[in-house]
Design a protein around this motif. Structure first.
Motif, PDB file in Angstrom:
ATOM      1  N   ASN A   1      -4.459  -7.926  -0.150  1.00 13.60           N
ATOM      2  CA  ASN A   1      -3.151  -7.156   0.335  1.00 13.60           C
ATOM      3  C   ASN A   1      -3.512  -5.628  -0.325  1.00 13.60           C
ATOM      4  O   ASN A   1      -3.399  -5.368  -1.530  1.00 13.60           O
ATOM      5  N   PRO A   2      -4.363  -4.623   1.131  1.00 14.04           N
ATOM      6  CA  PRO A   2      -4.228  -3.663  -0.052  1.00 14.04           C
ATOM      7  C   PRO A   2      -2.811  -2.236  -0.207  1.00 14.04           C
ATOM      8  O   PRO A   2      -2.497  -1.349  -1.246  1.00 14.04           O
ATOM      9  N   HIS A   3      -1.905  -3.428   0.382  1.00 10.76           N
ATOM     10  CA  HIS A   3      -1.041  -2.375   0.060  1.00 10.76           C
ATOM     11  C   HIS A   3      -0.021  -2.576  -1.183  1.00 10.76           C
ATOM     12  O   HIS A   3       0.571  -2.844  -1.880  1.00 10.76           O
ATOM     13  N   ALA A   4      -0.513  -4.043  -1.591  1.00  6.55           N
ATOM     14  CA  ALA A   4      -0.070  -4.522  -3.328  1.00  6.55           C
ATOM     15  C   ALA A   4      -0.860  -4.279  -4.212  1.00  6.55           C
ATOM     16  O   ALA A   4      -2.097  -4.034  -4.592  1.00  6.55           O
ATOM     17  N   GLY A   5      -0.079  -3.535  -4.963  1.00  6.39           N
ATOM     18  CA  GLY A   5      -0.682  -3.243  -6.698  1.00  6.39           C
ATOM     19  C   GLY A   5      -0.852  -4.404  -7.157  1.00  6.39           C
ATOM     20  O   GLY A   5      -0.305  -5.376  -7.604  1.00  6.39           O
ATOM     21  N   PHE A   6      -2.170  -4.157  -8.892  1.00  4.43           N
ATOM     22  CA  PHE A   6      -0.951  -5.274  -9.910  1.00  4.43           C
ATOM     23  C   PHE A   6      -0.098  -5.452 -10.911  1.00  4.43           C
ATOM     24  O   PHE A   6       1.057  -3.879 -10.970  1.00  4.43           O
TER      25      PHE A   6
ATOM     26  N   VAL B   1      -8.044   7.588   7.123  1.00  4.67           N
ATOM     27  CA  VAL B   1      -6.835   7.614   6.367  1.00  4.67           C
ATOM     28  C   VAL B   1      -6.031   6.926   5.427  1.00  4.67           C
ATOM     29  O   VAL B   1      -6.893   7.185   4.824  1.00  4.67           O
ATOM     30  N   PHE B   2      -4.908   7.871   5.009  1.00  2.98           N
ATOM     31  CA  PHE B   2      -3.883   7.654   4.027  1.00  2.98           C
ATOM     32  C   PHE B   2      -4.267   5.932   3.287  1.00  2.98           C
ATOM     33  O   PHE B   2      -3.553   5.126   3.793  1.00  2.98           O
ATOM     34  N   ARG B   3      -4.954   5.553   2.361  1.00  2.00           N
ATOM     35  CA  ARG B   3      -4.498   4.247   1.696  1.00  2.00           C
ATOM     36  C   ARG B   3      -3.571   4.107   0.289  1.00  2.00           C
ATOM     37  O   ARG B   3      -4.072   3.407  -1.059  1.00  2.00           O
ATOM     38  N   GLY B   4      -2.080   4.276   0.636  1.00  2.00           N
ATOM     39  CA  GLY B   4      -1.274   3.667   0.168  1.00  2.00           C
ATOM     40  C   GLY B   4      -0.667   5.193  -0.901  1.00  2.00           C
ATOM     41  O   GLY B   4       0.375   5.130  -1.253  1.00  2.00           O
TER      42      GLY B   4
ATOM     43  N   ILE C   1     -12.574   8.260   5.581  1.00  5.64           N
ATOM     44  CA  ILE C   1     -13.023   9.221   7.133  1.00  5.64           C
ATOM     45  C   ILE C   1     -13.360   8.161   7.521  1.00  5.64           C
ATOM     46  O   ILE C   1     -14.413   7.560   6.905  1.00  5.64           O
ATOM     47  N   GLY C   2     -14.147   8.446   9.097  1.00  4.48           N
ATOM     48  CA  GLY C   2     -15.529   7.645   9.477  1.00  4.48           C
ATOM     49  C   GLY C   2     -15.251   6.445   9.681  1.00  4.48           C
ATOM     50  O   GLY C   2     -14.109   5.669   9.722  1.00  4.48           O
ATOM     51  N   SER C   3     -15.813   6.050   9.480  1.00  2.00           N
ATOM     52  CA  SER C   3     -16.339   4.033  10.217  1.00  2.00           C
ATOM     53  C   SER C   3     -15.541   3.607   8.760  1.00  2.00           C
ATOM     54  O   SER C   3     -15.060   2.366   9.656  1.00  2.00           O
ATOM     55  N   GLU C   4     -15.289   4.384   7.677  1.00  2.00           N
ATOM     56  CA  GLU C   4     -14.031   3.908   6.531  1.00  2.00           C
ATOM     57  C   GLU C   4     -13.070   3.419   7.120  1.00  2.00           C
ATOM     58  O   GLU C   4     -12.290   2.495   6.476  1.00  2.00           O
ATOM     59  N   ALA C   5     -12.486   4.582   8.118  1.00  2.00           N
ATOM     60  CA  ALA C   5     -10.905   4.459   8.203  1.00  2.00           C
ATOM     61  C   ALA C   5     -10.667   4.044   9.273  1.00  2.00           C
ATOM     62  O   ALA C   5     -10.291   2.821   9.229  1.00  2.00           O
ATOM     63  N   GLU C   6     -12.111   3.920   9.878  1.00  2.00           N
ATOM     64  CA  GLU C   6     -11.476   2.633  11.842  1.00  2.00           C
ATOM     65  C   GLU C   6     -11.517   1.222  10.891  1.00  2.00           C
ATOM     66  O   GLU C   6     -10.691   0.710  11.475  1.00  2.00           O
ATOM     67  N   ALA C   7     -12.287   1.125   9.957  1.00  2.00           N
ATOM     68  CA  ALA C   7     -12.362  -0.310   9.339  1.00  2.00           C
ATOM     69  C   ALA C   7     -10.693  -0.642   9.266  1.00  2.00           C
ATOM     70  O   ALA C   7     -10.155  -1.855   8.995  1.00  2.00           O
ATOM     71  N   VAL C   8     -10.295  -0.034   8.556  1.00  2.00           N
ATOM     72  CA  VAL C   8      -8.716  -0.224   7.649  1.00  2.00           C
ATOM     73  C   VAL C   8      -7.387   0.306   8.427  1.00  2.00           C
ATOM     74  O   VAL C   8      -6.500   0.413   8.007  1.00  2.00           O
ATOM     75  N   SER C   9      -7.821   1.047   8.861  1.00  4.30           N
ATOM     76  CA  SER C   9      -6.591   2.101  10.022  1.00  4.30           C
ATOM     77  C   SER C   9      -5.518   0.947  10.734  1.00  4.30           C
ATOM     78  O   SER C   9      -4.496   0.785  10.548  1.00  4.30           O
TER      79      SER C   9
ATOM     80  N   MET D   1      -5.009  -1.427   8.727  1.00  4.63           N
ATOM     81  CA  MET D   1      -3.769  -2.295   7.867  1.00  4.63           C
ATOM     82  C   MET D   1      -2.783  -1.540   7.502  1.00  4.63           C
ATOM     83  O   MET D   1      -2.211  -1.388   5.833  1.00  4.63           O
ATOM     84  N   PHE D   2      -3.149   0.311   7.428  1.00  2.62           N
ATOM     85  CA  PHE D   2      -2.623   1.804   7.204  1.00  2.62           C
ATOM     86  C   PHE D   2      -2.023   1.979   8.116  1.00  2.62           C
ATOM     87  O   PHE D   2      -2.616   3.086   8.606  1.00  2.62           O
ATOM     88  N   PRO D   3      -1.912   1.144   9.650  1.00  2.52           N
ATOM     89  CA  PRO D   3      -0.796   2.043  10.762  1.00  2.52           C
ATOM     90  C   PRO D   3      -0.545   3.356  10.802  1.00  2.52           C
ATOM     91  O   PRO D   3      -0.393   4.358  11.631  1.00  2.52           O
TER      92      PRO D   3
END
Length: 297
Positions: free
Chosen positions: A6-11, A112-115, A122-130, A132-134
């Protein structure tokens, strides 16, 4: 720091009966540290419901800080609408910079901003998590350069050139990582990338070009605009013609320069072009640049 799954949740992360492990990423910014080896620890505190602290676990961290040994030669950036390509000159040949995730020379021009503002991909990393962060996905930013249509994230307004700067900055980091892979521990592997030649569509008007230049400057890339203007004036005095000696190249011209170099390398220029030119015939090259946002012929 994000919790697993759950990339939106922190510890803190709660571990249930089916989840017995938790992972996290630690990001260091050691730019203020002197050169050399530095050590430290990360303390992980675990608690059980109704019990309190179970046991603190310490993870040792060792960081070897190496400061840049100088400035590298300029890199080439094809900042595309759909994909970008970065290249450098390495030991007499062109070396393309791979995408961080896939290794492909095509790097998707996606951000993609991740939280939070400073945490983005950026790049394929951004595509992979897009997915989850629409709400924080940025695509085709080059298509709105010069129009002033920005985006709002985290209660902040981002101009197109600011968003493009984030992508370009990360592309430069990819290039520096590639240079280190090519040169290893040799001094050239630790050089800082400050200069780049950027390509744009041939029909980009002045405001759009200025937007790309501004993005480069915000990304820490030296566009050498003043030096380019001086060189253009000197060439005009020598030749009597207007010659653009800019750090910005239009994409079809960049393609023509590449293929002329290739033809010289493989003998095509000497076998095909030179005989025609010696006989006074003209030689034409048709450049067909079918991009994600523009088509130049």
């Amino acid at each position: 720091i994000t919790g697993p799954g759950n990339p939106h949740a922190g510890f803190p992360v709660t571990l249930g009966p089916n989840r017995k492990t938790a992972g996290f990423n630690a990001v260091f910014s050691p730019g203020h540290l002197p050169a050399g080896e530095h050590t430290g620890t990360i303390t992980v505190r675990t608690e059980a419901p109704g019990v309190g602290n179970v046991k603190d676990r310490e993870i040792g961290v060792r960081v070897n800080v190496i400061h840049p040994s100088g400035e590298a030669e300029p890199i080439g950036i094809d900042f595309g609408t759909s994909n970008s390509v970065v290249a450098m000159w390495h030991e007499g040949k062109i070396e393309t910079v791979p995408d961080n995730a896939t290794g492909s020379p095509l790097i998707p021009s996606v951000l993609v901003f991740r939280g939070e503002p400073g945490h983005y991909s950026i790049g394929s990393e951004a595509e992979a998590v897009s997915s989850m962060f629409p709400g924080t996905v940025v695509r085709s930013i080059k298509g709105v350069m010069g129009y002033g249509k920005g985006r709002s994230f985290f209660n902040n307004e981002y101009r197109p050139d600011q968003l493009a700067a984030l992508v370009i900055k990360r592309l430069v980091e990819y290039a520096e990582r590639c240079r280190f892979r090519l040169y290893g521990n040799r001094p050239a592997g630790y050089m800082k990338t400050r200069k780049a030649i950027i390509t744009v569509p041939s029909e980009f008007y002045d405001l759009q070009v200025r937007g790309i230049l501004k993005a480069c400057q915000e990304a820490g890339v030296d566009t050498e605009e003043n030096e380019s203007a001086d060189a253009s004036r000197q060439l005009k005095e020598l030749t009597g013609h207007e010659i653009d000696e800019s750090i910005i190249l239009d994409e079809p011209t960049a393609a023509a320069l590449f293929f002329l170099h290739l033809f010289q390398e493989n003998g095509t220029f000497e076998k095909v072009f030179e005989p025609r030119m010696l006989n006074g015939a003209s030689v034409y090259l048709l450049i067909f640049d079918y991009g994600g946002g523009t088509l130049d012929v």
